[in-house]
Design an enzyme around this catalytic site. Structure first.
Site, PDB file in Angstrom:
ATOM      1  N   SER A  15       0.876  -1.257   0.053  1.00  0.00           N
ATOM      2  CA  SER A  15       0.047   0.170  -0.010  1.00  0.00           C
ATOM      3  C   SER A  15       0.778   1.196  -0.117  1.00  0.00           C
ATOM      4  O   SER A  15       0.177   2.485  -0.309  1.00  0.00           O
ATOM      5  CB  SER A  15      -1.029   0.181   1.192  1.00  0.00           C
ATOM      6  OG  SER A  15      -0.303   0.153   2.585  1.00  0.00           O
ATOM      7  N   LYS A  56       0.364   4.653   6.816  1.00  0.00           N
ATOM      8  CA  LYS A  56      -0.361   5.462   5.773  1.00  0.00           C
ATOM      9  C   LYS A  56      -0.183   6.909   6.023  1.00  0.00           C
ATOM     10  O   LYS A  56       0.278   7.372   6.745  1.00  0.00           O
ATOM     11  CB  LYS A  56      -1.877   5.345   5.655  1.00  0.00           C
ATOM     12  CG  LYS A  56      -2.655   3.908   5.628  1.00  0.00           C
ATOM     13  CD  LYS A  56      -2.484   3.366   4.230  1.00  0.00           C
ATOM     14  CE  LYS A  56      -3.393   2.145   4.003  1.00  0.00           C
ATOM     15  NZ  LYS A  56      -2.561   1.125   4.271  1.00  0.00           N
TER      16      LYS A  56
END
Length: 97
Positions: A15, A56
């Site tokens: 990710s 993230k």
């Protein structure tokens, strides 16, 4: 380490690949004492309900927290502030070659 409140995590998944953080990398994180001091665009590790720990980009928009991947294949995670526990912010990435 001489600096206190530093910990390491091993990255699982892709990710954050567009931020040059790959599966298997080790990231050094600095503990977050005050989430209100986080700046938009900071890479954080956070506990997300139902997903566990995730790495993230952090953004605060209005009353919401947005956790965005560095991979367009992943949708942003949108949460209320009380739904997420911030663990640390990125200091360094270690990769075995």
């Amino acid at each position: 380490f001489k600096k206190k409140d530093v910990f390491a995590l091993t990255v699982n998944g892709d990710s954050m690949i567009d931020a040059c953080i790959a599966d298997g990398d080790m990231v050094l994180m600095e503990s977050i004492r005050d989430a209100s001091s986080l700046k938009n665009g900071t890479i954080v590790s956070a506990m997300v309900p139902g997903s566990g720990t995730t790495l993230k980009y952090f953004f605060k928009r209005g009353g919401k927290i947005i956790l965005e991947a560095a991979n367009s294949a992943y949708e942003p995670i949108e949460l209320n502030l009380d739904e997420v526990v911030f663990q640390g912010k990125l200091l360094a990435v270690w990769r075995k070659v």
